[in-house]
Motif scaffolding. Structure first.
Motif, mmCIF file in Angstrom:
data_model
loop_
_atom_site.group_PDB
_atom_site.id
_atom_site.type_symbol
_atom_site.label_atom_id
_atom_site.label_comp_id
_atom_site.label_asym_id
_atom_site.label_seq_id
_atom_site.Cartn_x
_atom_site.Cartn_y
_atom_site.Cartn_z
ATOM 1 N N ALA A 41 -13.501 -31.106 -21.190
ATOM 2 C CA ALA A 41 -14.688 -30.433 -21.562
ATOM 3 C C ALA A 41 -15.450 -31.440 -22.483
ATOM 4 O O ALA A 41 -14.711 -32.267 -23.271
ATOM 5 N N SER B 145 -12.364 -19.667 -14.241
ATOM 6 C CA SER B 145 -10.961 -20.224 -13.262
ATOM 7 C C SER B 145 -10.477 -18.797 -12.657
ATOM 8 O O SER B 145 -9.798 -18.736 -11.720
ATOM 9 N N GLN C 221 -20.819 -22.246 -26.360
ATOM 10 C CA GLN C 221 -19.315 -22.196 -25.740
ATOM 11 C C GLN C 221 -18.564 -21.307 -26.722
ATOM 12 O O GLN C 221 -18.735 -21.582 -27.967
ATOM 13 N N PRO D 54 -16.970 -30.123 -15.534
ATOM 14 C CA PRO D 54 -15.931 -29.181 -15.607
ATOM 15 C C PRO D 54 -15.745 -28.102 -15.266
ATOM 16 O O PRO D 54 -14.861 -27.253 -14.455
ATOM 17 N N LEU D 55 -17.004 -27.388 -15.486
ATOM 18 C CA LEU D 55 -17.060 -25.905 -14.950
ATOM 19 C C LEU D 55 -17.039 -25.676 -13.467
ATOM 20 O O LEU D 55 -16.733 -24.906 -12.909
ATOM 21 N N PRO E 96 -8.375 -31.199 -13.468
ATOM 22 C CA PRO E 96 -9.625 -30.628 -14.140
ATOM 23 C C PRO E 96 -10.272 -31.840 -15.242
ATOM 24 O O PRO E 96 -9.535 -32.342 -15.917
ATOM 25 N N ALA F 80 -14.229 -21.443 -19.440
ATOM 26 C CA ALA F 80 -13.572 -22.059 -18.434
ATOM 27 C C ALA F 80 -12.538 -20.939 -18.159
ATOM 28 O O ALA F 80 -12.047 -20.978 -16.683
ATOM 29 N N LEU G 33 -13.746 -26.287 -11.823
ATOM 30 C CA LEU G 33 -12.902 -25.064 -12.042
ATOM 31 C C LEU G 33 -13.576 -23.931 -11.038
ATOM 32 O O LEU G 33 -12.723 -23.259 -10.358
ATOM 33 N N TRP H 28 -10.526 -21.967 -24.117
ATOM 34 C CA TRP H 28 -12.011 -22.147 -23.808
ATOM 35 C C TRP H 28 -12.504 -21.193 -22.875
ATOM 36 O O TRP H 28 -11.999 -21.016 -21.549
#
Length: 275
Positions: free
Chosen positions: A42, A135, A117, A153-154, A39, A131, A157, A128
């Motif tokens: 962030a 996930s 966030q 990154p999101l 991954p 995330a 995931l 986080w």
């Protein structure tokens, strides 16, 4: 993705040369783990308020008791089509817990809610929340022009959760749609992910661009990018003209205008799938 087998010649040679079975298994698992995509990290967000969560008021909404009093917070860059499951998950994990906020662009919406966030305090590294939700398949990615720094990154995931059939991805009602206009007609008035191959990209004199997924613009699925938004795609190295012939996944609100139509105003809403 880099094939990391080349960095482990001793291991790969021994696997192929006939090690004892148990050692061969461990060696092969080690090589596979090294090849697996990791991954993305962030981004660093601007530090925001911190305090205790006193209530969960919706699938992506919580109330934070900060130093200046209660602050309503909306989790940035997410969409939760299964509202009940997302709300229950947040209530079980965050209500009464200490959190801190991070900002990735626009900090307040028109209702004066913080768009942030969210990190849950832990014994080691803070968790986080965005995330974790993605996930678990409790939310999907939905960026906006003012809040899109965490898209990469999101989305990674989300792809992993979708492949595993986690959470909402195990429900056919939340599947990725194809571009068939008759099927998409049932989704008008909702946020959806739609995947298909671009047939044609047409830019009008007005500067508006039509991304067509069929030969008949009057009935087929179309994505529209307004003239003022095209520059963001150029700056991201994603010129709209290069979409023609490519397989993509788009996400956004579906409306009716000469068939199903989606308006997109920033590049993170289009995933290029055949690179």
């Amino acid at each position: 993705m880099i094939n990391r087998r080349v960095y482990y010649p001793a291991i790969t040679h021994q696997v192929e040369a006939g090690m004892p079975d148990i050692l061969k298994l461990f060696a092969m698992l080690f090589v596979i783990a090294c090849e697996a995509p990791q991954p993305a990290f962030a981004p660093a967000f601007e530090p925001g308020e911190s305090g205790q969560v006193t209530a969960i008021s919706g699938p992506l909404i919580l109330v934070l008791e900060a130093g200046d009093g209660p602050l309503e917070v909306r989790l940035a860059e997410l969409d939760a089509p299964d509202a009940a499951s997302a709300t229950d998950w947040l209530r079980a994990r965050l209500e009464g817990q200490d959190i801190r906020l991070g900002y990735d662009g626009l900090q307040r919406d028109r209702y004066d809610r913080a768009i942030a966030q969210v990190y849950r305090a832990g014994e080691g590294e803070d968790s986080w929340v965005q995330a974790d939700m993605v996930s678990a398949g409790l939310a999907r990615v939905l960026t906006h022009p003012g809040n899109r720094q965490a898209a990469a990154p999101l989305l990674q995931l989300e792809a992993q959760a979708r492949a595993a059939g986690a959470g909402l991805w195990g429900n056919p009602a939340h599947r990725v749609r194809d571009t068939h206009p008759d099927a998409l007609a049932q989704d008008i008035g909702s946020v959806q992910l739609v995947q298909g191959r671009v047939v044609e990209v047409t830019r009008l004199r007005s500067g508006r661009t039509y991304i067509n997924f069929g030969l008949d613009y009057r009935t087929d699925f179309t994505v529209v990018v307004e003239a003022g938004d095209e520059a963001a795609f150029e700056e991201a190295g994603r010129p709209l003209a290069e979409l023609e012939g490519r397989s993509v996944r788009v996400r956004g609100w579906i409306e009716a205008e000469n068939g199903p139509l989606m308006r997109i105003d920033h590049p993170e809403r289009i995933e290029w799938l055949d690179e």
